[in-house]
Design a protein around this motif. Structure first.
Motif, PDB file in Angstrom:
ATOM      1  N   LYS A 118       0.820  -1.236   0.000  1.00  0.00           N
ATOM      2  CA  LYS A 118       0.000   0.000   0.000  1.00  0.00           C
ATOM      3  C   LYS A 118       0.849   1.280   0.000  1.00  0.00           C
ATOM      4  O   LYS A 118       0.659   2.182   0.828  1.00  0.00           O
ATOM      5  CB  LYS A 118      -0.960  -0.016   1.186  1.00  0.00           C
ATOM      6  CG  LYS A 118      -1.843  -1.241   1.160  1.00  0.00           C
ATOM      7  CD  LYS A 118      -3.133  -1.070   1.894  1.00  0.00           C
ATOM      8  CE  LYS A 118      -4.014  -2.281   1.643  1.00  0.00           C
ATOM      9  NZ  LYS A 118      -4.772  -2.751   2.752  1.00  0.00           N
ATOM     10  N   GLY A 119       1.807   1.320  -0.881  1.00  0.00           N
ATOM     11  CA  GLY A 119       2.590   2.554  -1.059  1.00  0.00           C
ATOM     12  C   GLY A 119       3.717   2.751  -0.054  1.00  0.00           C
ATOM     13  O   GLY A 119       4.437   3.748  -0.121  1.00  0.00           O
ATOM     14  N   ILE A 120       3.892   1.831   0.887  1.00  0.00           N
ATOM     15  CA  ILE A 120       4.996   1.954   1.855  1.00  0.00           C
ATOM     16  C   ILE A 120       6.275   1.461   1.166  1.00  0.00           C
ATOM     17  O   ILE A 120       6.389   0.278   0.845  1.00  0.00           O
ATOM     18  CB  ILE A 120       4.746   1.084   3.112  1.00  0.00           C
ATOM     19  CG1 ILE A 120       3.407   1.389   3.762  1.00  0.00           C
ATOM     20  CG2 ILE A 120       5.934   1.177   4.089  1.00  0.00           C
ATOM     21  CD1 ILE A 120       3.344   2.601   4.613  1.00  0.00           C
ATOM     22  N   ARG A 121       7.217   2.385   0.959  1.00  0.00           N
ATOM     23  CA  ARG A 121       8.441   1.977   0.251  1.00  0.00           C
ATOM     24  C   ARG A 121       9.516   1.489   1.204  1.00  0.00           C
ATOM     25  O   ARG A 121      10.281   0.586   0.890  1.00  0.00           O
ATOM     26  CB  ARG A 121       9.004   3.164  -0.557  1.00  0.00           C
ATOM     27  CG  ARG A 121       8.193   3.511  -1.792  1.00  0.00           C
ATOM     28  CD  ARG A 121       8.552   4.889  -2.274  1.00  0.00           C
ATOM     29  NE  ARG A 121       8.373   5.856  -1.171  1.00  0.00           N
ATOM     30  CZ  ARG A 121       8.629   7.147  -1.248  1.00  0.00           C
ATOM     31  NH1 ARG A 121       9.101   7.663  -2.357  1.00  0.00           N
ATOM     32  NH2 ARG A 121       8.430   7.955  -0.212  1.00  0.00           N
ATOM     33  N   ASP A 122       9.602   2.116   2.359  1.00  0.00           N
ATOM     34  CA  ASP A 122      10.724   1.816   3.255  1.00  0.00           C
ATOM     35  C   ASP A 122      10.361   2.135   4.714  1.00  0.00           C
ATOM     36  O   ASP A 122       9.211   2.479   5.018  1.00  0.00           O
ATOM     37  CB  ASP A 122      11.956   2.632   2.817  1.00  0.00           C
ATOM     38  CG  ASP A 122      11.623   4.111   2.665  1.00  0.00           C
ATOM     39  OD1 ASP A 122      10.631   4.573   3.281  1.00  0.00           O
ATOM     40  OD2 ASP A 122      12.335   4.822   1.939  1.00  0.00           O
ATOM     41  N   ALA A 123      11.364   2.044   5.581  1.00  0.00           N
ATOM     42  CA  ALA A 123      11.101   2.244   7.020  1.00  0.00           C
ATOM     43  C   ALA A 123      10.664   3.679   7.319  1.00  0.00           C
ATOM     44  O   ALA A 123       9.856   3.913   8.225  1.00  0.00           O
ATOM     45  CB  ALA A 123      12.352   1.890   7.825  1.00  0.00           C
TER      46      ALA A 123
ATOM     47  N   ILE B 111       6.184   7.208   9.122  1.00  0.00           N
ATOM     48  CA  ILE B 111       5.201   8.276   8.895  1.00  0.00           C
ATOM     49  C   ILE B 111       3.786   7.689   8.911  1.00  0.00           C
ATOM     50  O   ILE B 111       2.865   8.248   9.515  1.00  0.00           O
ATOM     51  CB  ILE B 111       5.479   9.005   7.544  1.00  0.00           C
ATOM     52  CG1 ILE B 111       6.845   9.689   7.581  1.00  0.00           C
ATOM     53  CG2 ILE B 111       4.369   9.990   7.191  1.00  0.00           C
ATOM     54  CD1 ILE B 111       6.987  10.804   8.604  1.00  0.00           C
ATOM     55  N   TYR B 112       3.635   6.525   8.274  1.00  0.00           N
ATOM     56  CA  TYR B 112       2.327   5.864   8.266  1.00  0.00           C
ATOM     57  C   TYR B 112       1.856   5.591   9.705  1.00  0.00           C
ATOM     58  O   TYR B 112       0.719   5.885  10.067  1.00  0.00           O
ATOM     59  CB  TYR B 112       2.412   4.558   7.461  1.00  0.00           C
ATOM     60  CG  TYR B 112       1.200   3.669   7.620  1.00  0.00           C
ATOM     61  CD1 TYR B 112      -0.008   3.967   6.968  1.00  0.00           C
ATOM     62  CD2 TYR B 112       1.233   2.540   8.442  1.00  0.00           C
ATOM     63  CE1 TYR B 112      -1.125   3.157   7.132  1.00  0.00           C
ATOM     64  CE2 TYR B 112       0.131   1.728   8.617  1.00  0.00           C
ATOM     65  CZ  TYR B 112      -1.052   2.046   7.955  1.00  0.00           C
ATOM     66  OH  TYR B 112      -2.166   1.247   8.123  1.00  0.00           O
ATOM     67  N   LEU B 113       2.773   5.047  10.524  1.00  0.00           N
ATOM     68  CA  LEU B 113       2.388   4.708  11.904  1.00  0.00           C
ATOM     69  C   LEU B 113       2.072   5.962  12.721  1.00  0.00           C
ATOM     70  O   LEU B 113       1.162   5.967  13.545  1.00  0.00           O
ATOM     71  CB  LEU B 113       3.493   3.890  12.588  1.00  0.00           C
ATOM     72  CG  LEU B 113       3.625   2.455  12.088  1.00  0.00           C
ATOM     73  CD1 LEU B 113       4.854   1.779  12.678  1.00  0.00           C
ATOM     74  CD2 LEU B 113       2.372   1.630  12.399  1.00  0.00           C
ATOM     75  N   LEU B 114       2.808   7.023  12.440  1.00  0.00           N
ATOM     76  CA  LEU B 114       2.532   8.275  13.162  1.00  0.00           C
ATOM     77  C   LEU B 114       1.154   8.809  12.780  1.00  0.00           C
ATOM     78  O   LEU B 114       0.351   9.186  13.642  1.00  0.00           O
ATOM     79  CB  LEU B 114       3.625   9.318  12.849  1.00  0.00           C
ATOM     80  CG  LEU B 114       3.488  10.651  13.570  1.00  0.00           C
ATOM     81  CD1 LEU B 114       3.540  10.472  15.089  1.00  0.00           C
ATOM     82  CD2 LEU B 114       4.592  11.620  13.150  1.00  0.00           C
TER      83      LEU B 114
END
Ligand code: PMP
Ligand code: GLU
Length: 394
Positions: free
Chosen positions: A336-341, A346-349
């Motif tokens: 779903k668009g998550i490229r890296d850590a 940022i997603y988790l925040l």
């Protein structure tokens, strides 16, 4: 017009402090953010240390510049501590007290490195090592430990990384960000390699000494033949919950202590006088409060480990010290668009309102760093939110 130096343009911002600032910003906007990004004890500085500072103010004797390398009685107490607790022999003139261990490290790299000199860094490593080496125009040579080996690089890797440009080698034990602790055997392996290279300075960062669940803290400088070429870095921020007071120190070969003193004399004059008196109180009082805090971290470690273990696709090891987990989260990259850590952080925040730090700044882009220096209640809520947010990606 761009007036900034190449030096500052090439410098990266501290990712730990940047993430903490982001979390603070969201909190100010009214979001219920749980910050597990900054490596900072959630405890208050113990009362008796606060009292030490208050007494120093009331005494009225500590309002002038302190000696550049720190008050003599504090340096004597540090020298005594090294002897009694670490089997290290640094005389008081081999000690330099600085504005946090961060300045201690900056002094060292500025004192040691010419352009192009190499520093071997055990990776994953604390974010500021690489930035400070680069600031001193040195070159970072990373030797990387795998999660399967508790993130500890081995002696063969150290040997292979040494060149005629190598000036120093640095590691932290207990380690930020992995929590790994080097054993006596690990250090013996390192020492065996280094004994053939007396020109290489060893920088042992022991700032998490008092947060060690392995039971034994070993200083590499105490091994045969190592004392004279080892700088031992320590400080009050973590073990005594004194991050804001800014007191760190080194024990070093005399020539290097003198160089650090010279740099400090031009940059900061000395460390805050009152903070030094508080540090002296910390060092010369029983360490019960530190033990209580370490015990709380120990309980939280198990709690967080159990919760992280349950999350599918998260690989985690059991850290032996400090207050961090460094889980491998690469299985979520590409979803779903998550490229890296960094994206995942940022997603988790944004999704779960929990702030962590991407492993990239620590030299391991497949991991995230989670600081469990937070209350059990907050940790439980944070882990529940993280679990839910990651589920959405699956
Ligand atoms: N070394 C390590 C491994 C750290 O995590 C930190 C962060 N506090 C420091 C040094 C610097 O500590 P201080 O706050 O004393 O500057
Ligand atoms: N050392 C802590 C950390 O790693 C404090 C912040 C910093 O100076 O990097 O989060």
């Amino acid at each position: 017009m761009d007036l900034l130096s190449e030096r500052i343009k090439g410098m990266v911002e501290s990712s730990t402090l940047a993430m903490a600032a982001k979390a603070r910003e969201m909190k100010q906007k009214g979001f219920d953010v749980i910050s597990l990004s900054l490596g900072e004890p959630d405890f208050k500085t113990p009362k008796h240390i606060q009292e030490g500072a208050k007494k120093a103010i009331d005494d009225g004797k500590y309002f002038s510049y302190a000696p550049v390398n720190g008050y003599l009685d504090l340096r004597e107490a540090i020298s005594e501590k090294f002897k009694k607790e670490n089997e290290l022999n640094y005389a008081s003139d081999q000690i330099v007290v600085s504005n946090g261990a961060k300045q201690s490290l900056a002094n060292l790299f500025l004192a040691l490195l010419d352009p192009g000199d190499e520093v071997i860094i055990y990776a994953p490593y604390w974010v500021s090592y690489s930035a400070l080496v680069k600031l001193a125009e040195g070159k970072c040579v990373l030797i990387k430990g795998d999660i399967k080996d508790d993130f500890k690089a081995n002696a063969a890797q150290l040997k292979a990384a040494i060149t005629d440009k190598t000036k120093a080698v640095i590691f932290s034990s207990p380690c930020n960000p992995t929590g790994s602790v080097f054993t006596r055997e690990d250090f013996e392996g390192m020492a065996q390699v280094l004994i053939a290279h007396p020109e290489i300075i060893v920088i042992a960062d022991e700032i998490y000494e008092l947060i060690n669940f392995a039971g034994v803290h070993v200083s590499i400088g105490s091994l045969p033949g190592m004392q004279d070429r080892t700088v031992t870095v320590n400080g009050f921020a973590k073990g005594f919950a004194m991050t804001g007071w800014r007191v760190g120190y080194i024990g070093a070969p005399l020539w290097l202590a003198k160089a650090a003193n010279k740099i400090q004399g031009q940059i900061t004059s000395a460390n805050c006088s009152i903070a030094q008196r508080a540090a002296l109180t910390a060092l010369t009082s029983p360490k019960e409060a530190s033990k209580v805090m370490a015990n709380a971290y120990y309980q939280r470690r198990q709690l967080v480990y159990n919760l992280l273990k349950k999350i599918p696709g998260v690989e985690v090891n059991m850290p032996q010290g400090a207050f961090y987990f460094f889980p491998d989260v690469r299985s979520y990259f590409g979803k779903k668009g998550i490229r890296d850590a960094a994206d995942l952080c940022i997603y988790l925040l944004e999704e779960s309102h929990v702030s962590l730090v991407s492993g990239e700044g620590f030299g391991e882009p497949n991991c995230l760093r989670l600081s469990y220096a937070a209350s059990e209640e907050h940790l439980k809520i944070a882990l529940a939110r993280i679990t839910k947010a990651l589920e959405k990606l699956s």
